[in-house]
Structure formats: structure tokens, C-alpha cells
Design an enzyme around this catalytic site. Structure first.
Site, mmCIF file in Angstrom:
data_model
loop_
_atom_site.group_PDB
_atom_site.id
_atom_site.type_symbol
_atom_site.label_atom_id
_atom_site.label_comp_id
_atom_site.label_asym_id
_atom_site.label_seq_id
_atom_site.Cartn_x
_atom_site.Cartn_y
_atom_site.Cartn_z
ATOM 1 N N GLY A 1 103.234 115.209 9.941
ATOM 2 C CA GLY A 1 103.661 115.735 8.652
ATOM 3 C C GLY A 1 104.529 114.732 7.899
ATOM 4 N N SER A 2 105.518 115.256 7.207
ATOM 5 C CA SER A 2 106.298 114.417 6.280
ATOM 6 C C SER A 2 107.229 113.428 6.972
ATOM 7 C CB SER A 2 107.108 115.313 5.346
ATOM 8 O OG SER A 2 106.240 116.045 4.514
ATOM 9 N N THR A 3 107.406 113.495 8.280
ATOM 10 C CA THR A 3 108.191 112.447 8.944
ATOM 11 C C THR A 3 107.510 111.086 8.755
ATOM 12 O OG1 THR A 3 107.087 112.775 11.077
ATOM 13 C CG2 THR A 3 109.088 114.049 10.682
ATOM 14 N N PHE A 4 106.180 111.113 8.539
ATOM 15 C CA PHE A 4 105.437 109.864 8.350
ATOM 16 C C PHE A 4 105.773 109.221 7.008
ATOM 17 C CE2 PHE A 4 101.493 107.368 7.546
ATOM 18 C CZ PHE A 4 101.514 106.585 8.696
ATOM 19 N N LYS A 5 106.391 109.979 6.100
ATOM 20 C CA LYS A 5 106.761 109.412 4.794
ATOM 21 C C LYS A 5 107.759 108.264 4.935
ATOM 22 C CE LYS A 5 105.790 113.706 2.273
ATOM 23 N NZ LYS A 5 106.359 114.976 1.778
#
Length: 501
Positions: free
Chosen positions: A221-225
Site C-alpha cells: 500500500g502507501s508505505t511504498f510511496k
């Protein structure tokens, strides 16, 4: 001699020939295997004749041996039960050993070449030779906090993992996988009890024997941002640069729009990069990823450790727990060209992106540690049976530097903003600068989302003291906020155990 007797004679000679060949084959190729087999009763008796060394952390024995008075003289026990199971593993009689028990078996059993001087000395003194002792890097308080907070999570998740490391050294402070298991029945000398316990765990669909912190990969999810933001910063975009956002974005070649988690998140046409990270703006990062291109995103992820297939966690040399490779996926259309729709989805940690909790902690640790990623390890020291001699002491080793110090500084500011102003508020710790990034990832049609948090804590002197990743599988609504809360508690415990540097 009549014909029937000749035929019998020939058959007997052939049988003797086969027997002779088989004996030579066993002697030449199978002798060591049979001699060392776990099913060789004489080997078992000899193995259990010597007291196995302790596995310890922070001065507490986590795996010990007690005298039984039976044929197998010493039995392995695990006082911490489920709390340490995925690190310690277990030492069974007829099953395969696992965990540190397997990785450091020779030293614990006292058969390591390193301990030959101890064995020779004991021959002259008449002392009983014991096994060596393995000291782990774990913080007892952080480990037990991680176990308790995961199992008592407030969103009802039944599967997940947590791992914390010291960003400056790579030393693992906590490693927990949920659900866990009690290793004590598996080490029972009653092999029926041990096999029954193992079969029950092995058939459990929740997979309690699985070490999720190291071997499970899920969409982050958004941790990859944070990876995408790093690629953007290295491409000339600053944390105050305005990037396209909006309430909805439909990538080229896609009929499905990407939306934000809530209408209140970045509805304006443009937001700064730091605002996009703070609010976890999906539309902003999907467009940013398409602008940067798949090659830059994949390369930055690789520099952070994605695609590495040979990473292990044990001693700092060879061996240890194998770690599953985190992946970005191809982001390509069937013809091989970049698929903008796949790239947009990948840029928000969906599609084919997969990450282990360890990789999440390594990303956060790199940001906190001025861009340097330290090699993770669990074994701090190997001590002789009488504890007078150290045969191994870990010396920290840099694994890679995925980002420069200036880029790490900008990412730190953005992740701190997430905890102070955004979705990661529950990770805050009084007296420490805490940064992080939440993530919510779709798990499949009709199933609840995964909840993630990666983060770090920095003391008043600017020292990075802990980096963590918490993953709650199919946690549903509120999963990422709960992961942030648990992460904060784990880092707080690690800080307390280290004396609150």
C-alpha cells in the site's frame, strides 16, 4: 549338477552380488547420512547426553536444557513460549529443528569446531562438556511488547507481523509473527506428543509456523510511496514542489479511476510533495509515478533492497534465516512496454508490488540513518560453555546506501509530518522525533484490506534509535492506524530497554 540346482546357484550368486554392491554403496555414499540421521537412536542418545547451551537475550535465558533422568538425558525448554517462537524455533527429537536452534545447532550442541579446545580441556579435567551459548540482539521488552500488542490488536486481525531494528547497526530489536505457537510440546521426548503437536500446527490454515516477518510478501500500500518520493527527490522534485493531485485520476490505457481513501484527501488540483506524503494522496502519487517512469521506480526500489534473493538474518556472515525477496512486478503490458495503468497502481503500492515486513523496516531505517542501510542480524555473540571465551561478536556492517543524506533528510521531514500532522499520529512518542508512513492495501475481492506502518524514532541528540514495520493482514478499516499505534509502542519499549538514549 542338474539344471534346477544351477539356476538356484545363479540366483543366489546374483543376490549376493546385489547385497555386496549395496553394502559398498552405503559405505561410500550413505554412511554419513545414516550416522547423522535424526532417526538414528544411538545418535539421539549421544546428542542428548551433552547439555545444550542457552539461547539468551538481555541476560534472560530464552531456551534452556533441563535434566530428565531418562535415556535422553536433557530436554529443551522454552520459558517464553509463544513470544519468541519464530526466532528461537525448536529442537525436536524426530522432527527437523528450526530457527536459531537450527542455525546455531553445532555451537549450541557443543560439536562446533570452534569448541574443540573446550572439549579437549574437559577430557583432562573430567568436566562434562556442554554446548556453547548464543546471545541474541533482541530487546526483551520490545519483543514482549510486540507480541502482546499484536495479539491484542484493536481491529481483530488474526495474522500479521512486527519487526524492529536499530537503524544504526541493523541489530534486530523485536521479531514477532502472528499467530504464533508454543515450541515446548514440539521438543517433547514423547515423540507421539511432539508429532501430534506438529501435525496440528502444520495443518492449521492460519499458518502459525510461518515466519511472516521474513517470509511473507504482501502489497505494501502507501508505505511504498516513500520509495516513489525518493525517486522523485532524486529527479529534481523538492518536498515543496507542487505535483498534480485531485479527487480522481484515470491513467492512460485504464478505464478505472484511482481515487483517494476519503474525499477530504487532496481534492485540490495540486499539492506539494510533502502534503501528498502527509495526506497519503493516491492521485498525486499515481500521477507522479507515471511521470517518473517505471524504470526509475523499479531501480529505486531495487536500491532499497527489493529483488534481493540472498539476504539472510542470523550472524553477520553467512547463514541465518532466509528472507523472501520483495518485488515491484513488471509494470508492463503484454507486449513488454510500460503499462501506465499498472505503473500508476504500482506507485501506490498495489498491483504486483509485494514487500516483507523486514523490507519495510529497512526502508524506514535507511531514512532515519542518513541514507545508509545496515545489514540486519540477530546473533550478537557466541560464548563458550563456561562463558569465559567469546567466539563471535557482531560488528556492524553497511548493506547498501540507497539514498544520499540530503534525500534522507527530506524524506525524514516528510515522514515526521505524517506522524505530526497526518495518518500516523498514533505512533508518536513523547520526547522523541517519530516519523512514519501508513499503508492500506487491497487484499482481494471481498476481503478486508491489509494495514501497514513503517517508521522510526530519533532521540534529542539526533540518533536514530529504532525503526519498525508492523503489518496487520486483512485488518480492514482502521488497520493502518492500529499498526501505527503498535509500532509506537514497540519503539518506545526498545528505547526503554536501551536506557532511553
Amino acid at each position: 549338477m542338474n539344471a534346477p540346482l544351477r539356476r538356484v546357484g545363479v540366483v543366489v550368486m546374483i543376490l549376493f552380488g546385489l547385497l555386496f554392491a549395496n553394502l559398498n554403496w552405503i559405505q561410500a555414499y550413505k554412511a554419513d547420512e545414516y550416522r547423522n540421521s535424526d532417526y538414528n537412536g544411538r545418535v539421539q542418545v549421544a546428542e542428548y547426553e551433552r547439555k545444550r547451551g542457552n539461547i539468551e537475550a538481555g541476560g534472560t535465558a530464552l531456551a534452556t536444557s533441563k535434566e530428565t533422568g531418562g535415556k535422553l538425558r536433557f530436554q529443551r525448554t522454552y520459558p517464553g513460549g509463544e513470544k519468541y517462537a519464530h526466532v528461537l524455533g525448536y529442537k525436536p527429537v524426530n522432527l527437523a529443528d528450526t530457527g536459531i536452534e537450527k542455525i546455531e545447532n553445532d555451537f549450541l550442541a557443543g560439536t562446533s569446531d570452534q569448541l574443540i579446545a573446550n572439549r579437549v580441556k574437559d577430557m583432562f579435567t573430567g568436566d562434562e562438556t556442554g554446548g556453547g551459548n548464543v546471545l541474541l540482539t533482541l530487546s526483551k521488552r520490545a519483543q514482549e511488547t510486540a507480541y502482546k500488542q499484536l495479539t491484542d490488536n484493536q481491529v481483530g486481525a488474526t495474522k500479521g507481523a512486527a519487526i524492529a531494528i536499530d537503524p544504526r547497526t541493523g541489530a534486530v530489536q523485536a521479531l514477532v509473527s502472528m499467530p504464533s505457537f508454543d515450541p515446548n510440546p514440539l521438543a517433547s521426548h514423547d515423540t507421539t506428543v511432539a508429532e501430534t503437536a506438529y501435525n496440528k500446527l502444520d495443518k492449521d490454515p492460519a499458518g502459525p509456523l510461518k515466519n511472516r516477518a521474513l517470509s511473507e510478501t504482501l502489497p505494501p500500500g502507501s508505505t511504498f510511496k516513500i520509495v516513489v518520493a525518493a525517486a522523485a527527490l532524486e529527479s529534481g522534485i523538492t518536498k515543496t514542489t507542487q505535483i498534480p493531485a485531485g479527487s480522481s485520476y484515470t491513467p492512460p490505457t485504464s478505464g478505472q479511476p484511482i481515487r483517494n481513501a476519503a474525499p477530504s484527501i487532496c481534492p485540490e488540483p495540486q499539492v506539494s510533495l510533502i502534503e501528498a506524503v502527509t495526506e497519503s494522496c493516491n492521485t498525486g502519487f499515481a500521477q507522479l509515478g507515471v511521470k517518473l517512469g517505471a524504470d526509475k521506480i523499479k531501480e529505486k526500489a531495487r536500491q532499497f533492497g527489493f529483488e534481493q534473493e540472498d539476504l539472510t538474518v542470523g550472524q553477520l556472515g553467512e547463514g541465518g534465516f532466509g528472507v523472501a525477496a520483495s518485488r515491484t512486478g513488471d509494470m508492463a503490458a503484454p507486449g513488454g512496454a510500460t503499462d501506465p495503468a499498472a505503473l500508476a497502481q504500482s506507485s501506490i503500492g498495489q498491483r504486483d508490488v509485494r514487500m516483507t515486513p523486514l523490507e519495510g523496516a529497512l526502508i524506514a531505517g535507511s531514512v532515519a540513518n542518513h541514507g545508509k542501510q545496515m545489514r540486519p542480524y540477530l546473533v550478537k555473540q557466541l560464548l563458550a560453555p563456561d562463558r569465559t571465551t567469546s567466539y563471535y561478536t557482531a560488528k556492524d556492517r553497511e548493506l547498501r546506501q540507497p539514498i544520499s543524506d540530503p534525500v534522507a533528510n527530506d524524506l525524514r521531514d516528510m515522514m515526521v509530518s505524517v506522524v505530526e500532522n497526518g495518518t500516523g499520529r498514533k505512533a508518536a512518542i513523547d520526547g522523541y522525533t517519530v516519523g512514519g508512513k501508513t499503508g492500506t492495501a487491497q487484499s482481494g475481492p471481498g476481503t478486508p484490506d491489509h494495514g501497514w506502518f513503517i517508521g522510526f524514532a530519533i532521540d534529542k541528540n539526533g540518533n536514530a534509535v529504532s525503526a519498525v514495520c508492523v503489518e496487520l493482514e486483512q485488518a480492514g478499516s482502521g488497520g493502518s492506524a492500529e499498526a501505527a499505534r503498535i509500532a509506537g509502542r514497540i519503539m518506545q519499549a526498545a528505547i526503554a530497554d536501551s536506557g532511553g538514549r
